[in-house]
Design a protein around this motif. Sequence first.
Motif, PDB file in Angstrom:
ATOM      1  N   ALA A 142     -18.863  13.962   3.318  1.00 34.08           N
ATOM      2  CA  ALA A 142     -18.883  15.181   2.491  1.00 34.08           C
ATOM      3  C   ALA A 142     -20.316  15.537   2.126  1.00 34.08           C
ATOM      4  CB  ALA A 142     -18.062  14.956   1.228  1.00 34.08           C
ATOM      5  N   HIS A 143     -20.673  16.791   2.320  1.00 38.07           N
ATOM      6  CA  HIS A 143     -22.049  17.223   2.023  1.00 38.07           C
ATOM      7  C   HIS A 143     -22.060  18.722   1.802  1.00 38.07           C
ATOM      8  CE1 HIS A 143     -21.584  18.006   6.323  1.00 38.07           C
ATOM      9  NE2 HIS A 143     -22.539  18.921   6.187  1.00 38.07           N
ATOM     10  N   ILE A 144     -23.228  19.224   1.423  1.00 38.62           N
ATOM     11  CA  ILE A 144     -23.404  20.672   1.392  1.00 38.62           C
ATOM     12  C   ILE A 144     -24.587  21.021   2.289  1.00 38.62           C
ATOM     13  CG2 ILE A 144     -22.422  21.210  -0.886  1.00 38.62           C
ATOM     14  CD1 ILE A 144     -25.139  21.074  -2.094  1.00 38.62           C
ATOM     15  N   ASP A 145     -24.537  22.215   2.865  1.00 39.20           N
ATOM     16  CA  ASP A 145     -25.670  22.696   3.648  1.00 39.20           C
ATOM     17  C   ASP A 145     -26.303  23.853   2.889  1.00 39.20           C
ATOM     18  OD1 ASP A 145     -25.368  20.963   5.921  1.00 39.20           O
ATOM     19  OD2 ASP A 145     -23.585  22.108   6.451  1.00 39.20           O
ATOM     20  N   GLN A 146     -27.589  24.046   3.131  1.00 41.32           N
ATOM     21  CA  GLN A 146     -28.321  25.130   2.445  1.00 41.32           C
ATOM     22  C   GLN A 146     -28.226  26.445   3.214  1.00 41.32           C
ATOM     23  OE1 GLN A 146     -29.628  24.757  -0.473  1.00 41.32           O
ATOM     24  NE2 GLN A 146     -29.352  22.547  -0.564  1.00 41.32           N
ATOM     25  N   PRO A 205     -19.266  22.548  -0.614  1.00 40.89           N
ATOM     26  CA  PRO A 205     -19.010  21.164  -0.198  1.00 40.89           C
ATOM     27  C   PRO A 205     -17.973  21.119   0.926  1.00 40.89           C
ATOM     28  CG  PRO A 205     -18.960  21.374  -2.595  1.00 40.89           C
ATOM     29  CD  PRO A 205     -18.987  22.762  -2.045  1.00 40.89           C
ATOM     30  N   HIS A 206     -18.257  20.321   1.961  1.00 41.21           N
ATOM     31  CA  HIS A 206     -17.314  20.232   3.086  1.00 41.21           C
ATOM     32  C   HIS A 206     -17.388  18.876   3.760  1.00 41.21           C
ATOM     33  CE1 HIS A 206     -21.098  21.815   4.745  1.00 41.21           C
ATOM     34  NE2 HIS A 206     -20.751  21.316   5.922  1.00 41.21           N
ATOM     35  N   ASP A 207     -16.297  18.545   4.414  1.00 32.50           N
ATOM     36  CA  ASP A 207     -16.191  17.247   5.078  1.00 32.50           C
ATOM     37  C   ASP A 207     -15.281  17.435   6.289  1.00 32.50           C
ATOM     38  OD1 ASP A 207     -16.211  14.597   5.702  1.00 32.50           O
ATOM     39  OD2 ASP A 207     -15.064  13.925   3.945  1.00 32.50           O
TER      40      ASP A 207
HETATM   41 CO    CO Z   1     -22.319  20.728   7.145  1.00 33.05          CO
END
Ligand code: CO
Length: 398
Positions: A142-146, A205-207
């Motif tokens: 799980a992370h976020i991208d800018q 947030p996505h995974d």
């Molecule tokens: Co991503």
Amino acid sequence: MTTIKPFPIEVRGSASRPLGMSPARFLRDYWQKRPLLIRQAFADFQLPLQPDDLAGLACEPAALARLIVHDAKRDRWHVNSGPLSEADFAKTPDSDWTLLVQDVDKWDADVAGLLQHFSFLPSWRVDDIMVSYAEPGGGVGAHIDQYDVFLLQGLGQRHWAISDDPLAPKAFRHDVELKQLAHFEPTHEWLLEPGDMLYLPPGVPHDGAAFGGPCMTFSVGMRAPSQAELTGDLADFIAEHLPEELRYADPDLTPARATGEIDRAAIERLKSALPFAAALREDMLHDWFGRFITRYRNAQLAAPLEKPLNDTALARQLAGGAHLLRHPWSRMAWIRRKSGCTLYVSGQAYPATPALAQQLCEQRELALERIPDAIENSLLLALVNDGHLLPRKSRRRR
Ligand code: CO
Ligand code: SIN
């Protein structure tokens, strides 16, 4: 009665409308605003690149590739940032790993061909197509991208979980170099099939994890320079174009009331020398200039004490009549604040009182004639420990 949601999060694409709507509506309602899953954005999607080709590309020394293995039992993540070799792939487990290669559009014309479907966006906003291959369970966590990203499912199935909660916590896990989120509570989960595409604006947030078998995802990522990058580059650009003889100037100078003070008139002169700086918040301009001008053209810097003093030890030395000698390379200046002032020393900032700041600027060797107050005490201690003031036994007159 069913209510029609104004901005459905899931739509169906068609050959004439891969976004499931007109580009104008997508840009107005979703772009940079909210996520959108487009089922069958690309019906009968033809894989432009086979998994073996991706692995081959990942072994090119110039390719930007990462092999990520998740030890799910211990929740440990192993990241091999390349260059990768065949031996690295031979060691991969049966599941829970993924290979990611950035900029595949630069290496493969068929992959680059996908970009024609994104011509409703300015081409200079498109960064690259990253392609991932994953075995079941494989993903980056799980992370976020800018940046905005279109995640096009190419091969097999991928389980995606996202959170469209604007208040979702965004803190990182400190134990993993992948900038994964410490907490992730999905609000939506889907299984994507080949041809499905998930659009995510920055900060969602996505995974995503491969489901059931081998999986390939084509991520069309955007580029959005940070304000910090824009500012840095603009400053360099302007600097390259300004002639040497245009300098800070003060033909209107009047005798200084306090020699160390960077006063209002100096700040106004600075604003006329730098028209774009006039738009900055005043305290930011002060803080930058105070640091800059006390560091400018300093060939050397004072070194902090290897063994810092505590306030009792310093108080004892001062009570014993010690003087504080300014380090010859420590340049000082101060700027008045609403209350008190900030003393700048060789690029560092210290809260101070105007009286002591001025005394420090005026006197190379400081003899305290009165007991300093709490702010002054901590200022002197910080300056001593940072090497700017050197306690010396007082020289007796003969
Ligand atoms: Co991503
Ligand atoms: C992927 O694993 O293909 C996508 C990675 C991401 O979520 O940015």
